[in-house]
Scaffold this motif. Structure first.
Motif, PDB file in Angstrom:
ATOM      1  N   GLU A  77     -28.945  -6.049 -31.560  1.00  0.00           N
ATOM      2  CA  GLU A  77     -28.019  -5.214 -30.802  1.00  0.00           C
ATOM      3  C   GLU A  77     -27.633  -5.890 -29.487  1.00  0.00           C
ATOM      4  N   PRO A  78     -26.474  -5.531 -28.911  1.00  0.00           N
ATOM      5  CA  PRO A  78     -26.027  -6.128 -27.644  1.00  0.00           C
ATOM      6  C   PRO A  78     -27.094  -6.043 -26.549  1.00  0.00           C
ATOM      7  N   GLY A  79     -27.259  -7.152 -25.828  1.00  0.00           N
ATOM      8  CA  GLY A  79     -28.194  -7.200 -24.708  1.00  0.00           C
ATOM      9  C   GLY A  79     -29.662  -7.320 -25.094  1.00  0.00           C
ATOM     10  N   LYS A  80     -29.973  -7.468 -26.377  1.00  0.00           N
ATOM     11  CA  LYS A  80     -31.368  -7.526 -26.813  1.00  0.00           C
ATOM     12  C   LYS A  80     -31.693  -8.870 -27.463  1.00  0.00           C
ATOM     13  N   SER A  81     -32.993  -9.088 -27.661  1.00  0.00           N
ATOM     14  CA  SER A  81     -33.472 -10.258 -28.397  1.00  0.00           C
ATOM     15  C   SER A  81     -34.626  -9.813 -29.281  1.00  0.00           C
ATOM     16  N   GLY A  99     -20.921 -12.561 -33.913  1.00  0.00           N
ATOM     17  CA  GLY A  99     -21.330 -12.235 -32.557  1.00  0.00           C
ATOM     18  C   GLY A  99     -21.475 -13.452 -31.663  1.00  0.00           C
ATOM     19  N   LYS A 100     -22.063 -13.205 -30.497  1.00  0.00           N
ATOM     20  CA  LYS A 100     -22.237 -14.232 -29.469  1.00  0.00           C
ATOM     21  C   LYS A 100     -23.719 -14.349 -29.140  1.00  0.00           C
ATOM     22  N   ALA A 101     -24.261 -15.555 -29.287  1.00  0.00           N
ATOM     23  CA  ALA A 101     -25.693 -15.779 -29.064  1.00  0.00           C
ATOM     24  C   ALA A 101     -25.936 -16.577 -27.801  1.00  0.00           C
ATOM     25  N   SER A 102     -26.998 -16.225 -27.110  1.00  0.00           N
ATOM     26  CA  SER A 102     -27.520 -17.027 -26.017  1.00  0.00           C
ATOM     27  C   SER A 102     -28.747 -17.737 -26.580  1.00  0.00           C
ATOM     28  N   PHE A 103     -28.681 -19.070 -26.629  1.00  0.00           N
ATOM     29  CA  PHE A 103     -29.745 -19.876 -27.220  1.00  0.00           C
ATOM     30  C   PHE A 103     -30.473 -20.619 -26.120  1.00  0.00           C
ATOM     31  N   GLY A 132     -23.333 -10.837 -26.401  1.00  0.00           N
ATOM     32  CA  GLY A 132     -22.038 -10.190 -26.560  1.00  0.00           C
ATOM     33  C   GLY A 132     -22.115  -8.678 -26.484  1.00  0.00           C
ATOM     34  N   ASP A 133     -20.985  -8.039 -26.801  1.00  0.00           N
ATOM     35  CA  ASP A 133     -20.930  -6.576 -26.774  1.00  0.00           C
ATOM     36  C   ASP A 133     -20.918  -5.960 -28.179  1.00  0.00           C
ATOM     37  N   LYS A 134     -21.106  -6.816 -29.199  1.00  0.00           N
ATOM     38  CA  LYS A 134     -21.219  -6.367 -30.590  1.00  0.00           C
ATOM     39  C   LYS A 134     -22.515  -6.933 -31.159  1.00  0.00           C
ATOM     40  N   ASP A 135     -22.932  -6.432 -32.321  1.00  0.00           N
ATOM     41  CA  ASP A 135     -24.144  -6.946 -32.948  1.00  0.00           C
ATOM     42  C   ASP A 135     -24.060  -8.453 -33.174  1.00  0.00           C
TER      43      ASP A 135
END
Length: 146
Positions: A77-81, A99-103, A132-135
């Motif tokens: 979900e958005p904002g989670k890991s 979606g958009k990933a922070s790696f 991101g703001d989507k899954d």
């Protein structure tokens, strides 16, 4: 010199014994599962997904089924890991589907989008989160070191 030779022989015996145990574990897996076309094709089924604190996970192939590699799809979900950055002896691949990933890898972070693969070398500190703001939907491919 004789003592050194004894130590080398002991190390070699220990290594060969461990290799034999690992081979027996793989053989046990092969004997336990009758691989058929029906159980070798795994179509995504949300009702079989495992709910997590950050979304859910779906195992296409886990270590109970495969002989060496695992394949999992994670939805975050958005904002989670799924978890904090961590290390393990296995190498690991992520493949971003949506979606958009922070790696995060060994102190550096990059943001990526769909159709991007991410490689985590053995024992490297790594993590992935939804930027991101989507899954965020991605595959995880990992070798099982049984």
């Amino acid at each position: 010199m004789k003592k050194l030779l004894q130590i080398i022989m002991a190390i070699m015996f220990s290594f060969l014994f461990q290799q034999n145990l690992n081979a027996q574990k793989v053989e046990t897996t092969r004997e336990r599962i009758n691989y058929t076309i029906e159980n070798c094709v795994n179509e995504f089924d949300l009702t079989k997904a495992k709910k997590t604190n950050s979304g859910y996970q779906y195992w296409f192939a886990d270590k109970k089924f495969t002989e060496e590699n695992t394949l999992k799809m994670s939805i975050v979900e958005p904002g989670k890991s799924t978890h904090a950055p961590h290390r393990h002896p296995e190498e690991e691949f992520f493949y971003i589907l949506e979606g958009k990933a922070s790696f995060y890898l060994n102190g550096k972070t990059v943001e990526v989008g769909p159709n991007t693969s991410l490689y985590c070398p053995p024992n490297s500190e790594h993590g992935i989160s939804n930027a991101g703001d989507k899954d965020l939907k991605y595959l995880v491919i990992k070798k099982d070191l049984r």
